[in-house]
Design a protein around this motif. Structure first.
Motif, short mmCIF file in Angstrom:
data_model
loop_
_atom_site.label_atom_id
_atom_site.label_comp_id
_atom_site.label_asym_id
_atom_site.label_seq_id
_atom_site.Cartn_x
_atom_site.Cartn_y
_atom_site.Cartn_z
N CYS A 24 0.87 -1.18 0.00
CA CYS A 24 0.00 0.00 0.00
C CYS A 24 0.90 1.23 0.00
O CYS A 24 2.00 1.20 0.53
N ALA A 25 0.45 2.27 -0.64
CA ALA A 25 1.27 3.48 -0.75
C ALA A 25 0.91 4.45 0.36
O ALA A 25 -0.25 4.72 0.63
N ARG A 26 1.92 4.96 1.01
CA ARG A 26 1.72 6.03 1.98
C ARG A 26 3.02 6.81 2.11
O ARG A 26 4.10 6.33 1.80
N VAL A 27 2.93 8.02 2.60
CA VAL A 27 4.08 8.89 2.72
C VAL A 27 4.76 8.66 4.06
O VAL A 27 4.09 8.54 5.07
N GLY A 28 6.08 8.58 4.05
CA GLY A 28 6.82 8.41 5.29
C GLY A 28 6.72 9.64 6.16
O GLY A 28 6.52 10.76 5.69
N PRO A 35 9.37 6.32 -3.47
CA PRO A 35 8.51 5.93 -4.60
C PRO A 35 7.24 5.26 -4.08
O PRO A 35 7.27 4.59 -3.05
N PRO A 36 6.14 5.44 -4.79
CA PRO A 36 4.90 4.81 -4.34
C PRO A 36 4.95 3.30 -4.56
O PRO A 36 5.63 2.81 -5.43
N GLN A 74 12.31 -2.21 -0.94
CA GLN A 74 13.06 -0.99 -0.64
C GLN A 74 12.11 0.20 -0.53
O GLN A 74 12.28 1.04 0.36
N ALA A 75 11.12 0.28 -1.42
CA ALA A 75 10.15 1.38 -1.36
C ALA A 75 9.35 1.30 -0.07
O ALA A 75 9.08 2.32 0.57
N CYS A 78 11.50 2.52 2.74
CA CYS A 78 11.62 3.97 2.66
C CYS A 78 10.41 4.65 3.28
O CYS A 78 10.52 5.66 3.95
N GLN A 79 9.25 4.05 3.08
CA GLN A 79 8.02 4.61 3.60
C GLN A 79 7.83 4.34 5.08
O GLN A 79 6.91 4.81 5.70
N GLY A 80 8.72 3.51 5.64
CA GLY A 80 8.68 3.27 7.07
C GLY A 80 7.77 2.15 7.52
O GLY A 80 7.40 2.06 8.67
N HIS A 81 7.39 1.27 6.60
CA HIS A 81 6.60 0.12 7.00
C HIS A 81 7.08 -1.10 6.26
O HIS A 81 7.78 -1.02 5.28
N SER A 82 6.71 -2.24 6.77
CA SER A 82 7.12 -3.50 6.17
C SER A 82 5.91 -4.41 6.11
O SER A 82 5.05 -4.38 6.97
N SER A 83 5.89 -5.26 5.08
CA SER A 83 4.79 -6.20 4.95
C SER A 83 5.08 -7.50 5.69
O SER A 83 4.31 -8.43 5.61
#
Length: 86
Positions: A24-28, A35-36, A74-75, A78-83
């Protein structure tokens, strides 16, 4: 060790589908330019998994998908979350 040497085609498909399911895309929070990470519908993920399984052994697309998997991870980092683990 190269990525395609440590991942079998079935694992590549599983890793790709798992990543697509959890993306899922979110801003850090620290305002870095990340990158999204595009979220794909379940139907599209199922179709992609079937198409990956249908690839001939040694298809160059396997290596490209493994690279894409790494870039998605990596993206996400960068966004500060992991799946989570695969």
């Amino acid at each position: 060790m190269r990525v395609k040497e440590c991942l079998r085609p079935g694992l590549i498909a599983l890793a790709t589908v798992t990543t697509l399911l959890s993306a899922c895309a979110r801003v850090g929070s620290d305002h870095r330019a990340c990158p999204p990470v595009v979220a794909y519908p379940a139907e599209m993920q199922a179709r992609a998994a079937a198409e990956i399984e249908a690839l001939p052994p040694g298809a160059v697309l396997e290596s490209m998908l493994a690279d894409y998997h790494v870039l998605r991870r990596q993206a996400e980092a960068c966004q500060g979350h992991s799946s989570g683990p695969l």
